[in-house]
Design a protein around this motif. Structure first.
Motif, mmCIF file in Angstrom:
data_model
loop_
_atom_site.group_PDB
_atom_site.id
_atom_site.type_symbol
_atom_site.label_atom_id
_atom_site.label_comp_id
_atom_site.label_asym_id
_atom_site.label_seq_id
_atom_site.Cartn_x
_atom_site.Cartn_y
_atom_site.Cartn_z
ATOM 1 N N SER A 186 2.978 -0.992 -5.429
ATOM 2 C CA SER A 186 2.760 -0.404 -4.109
ATOM 3 C C SER A 186 3.891 -0.765 -3.155
ATOM 4 C CB SER A 186 1.425 -0.896 -3.532
ATOM 5 O OG SER A 186 1.501 -2.279 -3.229
ATOM 6 N N ASP B 34 -0.557 -0.089 0.758
ATOM 7 C CA ASP B 34 -0.984 -0.696 -0.507
ATOM 8 C C ASP B 34 -1.602 0.343 -1.446
ATOM 9 O OD1 ASP B 34 -3.139 -0.376 1.194
ATOM 10 O OD2 ASP B 34 -4.088 -2.285 0.669
ATOM 11 N N GLN B 35 -1.618 1.599 -1.023
ATOM 12 C CA GLN B 35 -2.186 2.671 -1.850
ATOM 13 C C GLN B 35 -1.114 3.622 -2.376
ATOM 14 O OE1 GLN B 35 -5.537 2.606 -2.543
ATOM 15 N NE2 GLN B 35 -5.430 0.670 -1.384
ATOM 16 N N TRP C 183 3.467 -2.101 -0.330
ATOM 17 C CA TRP C 183 3.126 -3.446 0.123
ATOM 18 C C TRP C 183 3.653 -4.496 -0.855
ATOM 19 C CZ3 TRP C 183 1.988 -6.499 3.926
ATOM 20 C CH2 TRP C 183 1.410 -7.744 3.684
ATOM 21 N N CYS D 78 5.258 0.526 9.172
ATOM 22 C CA CYS D 78 4.134 0.592 8.234
ATOM 23 C C CYS D 78 2.783 0.414 8.919
ATOM 24 C CB CYS D 78 4.272 -0.498 7.168
ATOM 25 S SG CYS D 78 5.668 -0.277 6.057
ATOM 26 N N TYR E 106 -3.916 -6.875 3.319
ATOM 27 C CA TYR E 106 -3.562 -5.910 2.280
ATOM 28 C C TYR E 106 -3.777 -6.554 0.915
ATOM 29 C CZ TYR E 106 -1.221 -2.773 5.611
ATOM 30 O OH TYR E 106 -0.938 -1.907 6.629
ATOM 31 N N GLN E 107 -3.960 -5.715 -0.102
ATOM 32 C CA GLN E 107 -4.167 -6.204 -1.458
ATOM 33 C C GLN E 107 -2.908 -5.970 -2.290
ATOM 34 O OE1 GLN E 107 -6.966 -7.869 -2.407
ATOM 35 N NE2 GLN E 107 -7.569 -7.655 -0.255
ATOM 36 N N LYS F 84 -0.590 -11.810 3.445
ATOM 37 C CA LYS F 84 -1.716 -10.889 3.328
ATOM 38 C C LYS F 84 -1.729 -9.838 4.435
ATOM 39 C CE LYS F 84 -4.710 -14.249 0.996
ATOM 40 N NZ LYS F 84 -3.695 -15.309 0.935
ATOM 41 N N THR F 85 -0.933 -10.057 5.480
ATOM 42 C CA THR F 85 -0.896 -9.113 6.593
ATOM 43 C C THR F 85 0.548 -8.812 6.962
ATOM 44 O OG1 THR F 85 -0.840 -10.784 8.341
ATOM 45 C CG2 THR F 85 -3.026 -10.140 7.526
ATOM 46 N N ALA G 40 -1.507 3.210 4.927
ATOM 47 C CA ALA G 40 -2.091 2.633 3.707
ATOM 48 C C ALA G 40 -0.990 2.359 2.682
ATOM 49 C CB ALA G 40 -3.147 3.572 3.137
ATOM 50 N N ARG H 241 -4.220 4.354 7.480
ATOM 51 C CA ARG H 241 -5.069 3.313 6.909
ATOM 52 C C ARG H 241 -6.463 3.382 7.509
ATOM 53 N NH1 ARG H 241 -4.413 -3.205 6.812
ATOM 54 N NH2 ARG H 241 -5.212 -3.488 4.691
#
Length: 198
Positions: free
Chosen positions: A168, A153-154, A170, A147, A91-92, A16-17, A151, A83
């Motif tokens: 993405s 994940d966008q 990510w 990174c 992150y998603q 997640k990170t 952002a 970000r």
């Protein structure tokens, strides 16, 4: 290392990170070195059965796969916006990131023939192939560090495996980590079969 970070590193749980993901790639590198060290040159170069990949070929495939991502990452990460969240906030993963990382985590849930341009084409010496694999893990970690504060994940990229799939930046890292664990697991299974004489 925090307990939850250690869990994500060891179990293949989706990171997640950036810190968790970096720890996963570090663990993958160490796992490959342990595998080759325990197998030795002769077994690592030998496929367990006709048409199956040897340990060496599994690592070659991962090297080729990583090489297909580096030019994409180099191009898009520099253009990712700053970000807005905290530096190491979770992150998603998007739909494709969640689906592909789930499919790829070992043991294999779905088996699919490797696309031709990602197949290992020559049987190199295992010591050289391993060194190249470790070097690529270091490059991935270096890319992850670029990174930070972005952002990622966008920003969407097209998969170099199938251009119809867009996920993405990510998610592309998540998919790569799961893919590497899958083929290290495959390599471990190959070595076990050879040791058992099956």
């Amino acid at each position: 290392m925090k307990p939850q970070q250690q869990s994500a590193t060891m179990s293949g749980e989706r990171a997640k990170t950036l810190n968790e993901l970096e720890a996963q790639f570090t663990a993958i590198s160490a796992r490959a070195q342990t595998l080759v060290g325990s197998g030795g040159k002769e077994l690592c170069m030998k496929p367990p059965s006709p048409g199956s990949w040897s340990v060496t070929e599994c690592l070659q495939h991962l090297n080729i796969s990583a090489d297909s991502y580096f030019p994409i990452w180099q191009q898009v990460i520099a253009n990712a916006a700053p970000r807005k969240s905290e530096m190491n906030a979770p992150y998603q993963a998007d739909f494709w990131g969640r689906l592909l990382s789930w499919i790829l985590e070992p043991p294999a849930r779905i088996r699919k023939k490797t696309v031709l341009h990602l197949e290992p084409t020559e049987r190199g010496e295992i010591e050289v192939v391993l060194d190249e694999f470790v070097e690529r893990q270091e490059r991935i970690i270096g890319t992850l560090r670029r990174c930070r504060g972005r952002a990622i994940d966008q920003v969407k990229i097209a998969s170099p495996v199938d251009s119809r799939i867009r996920y993405s930046i990510w998610s592309s890292f998540l998919v790569n980590a799961a893919h590497e664990r899958r083929h290290l697991w495959q390599a471990e299974q190959a070595l076990q079969k050879l040791r058992n004489g099956k």
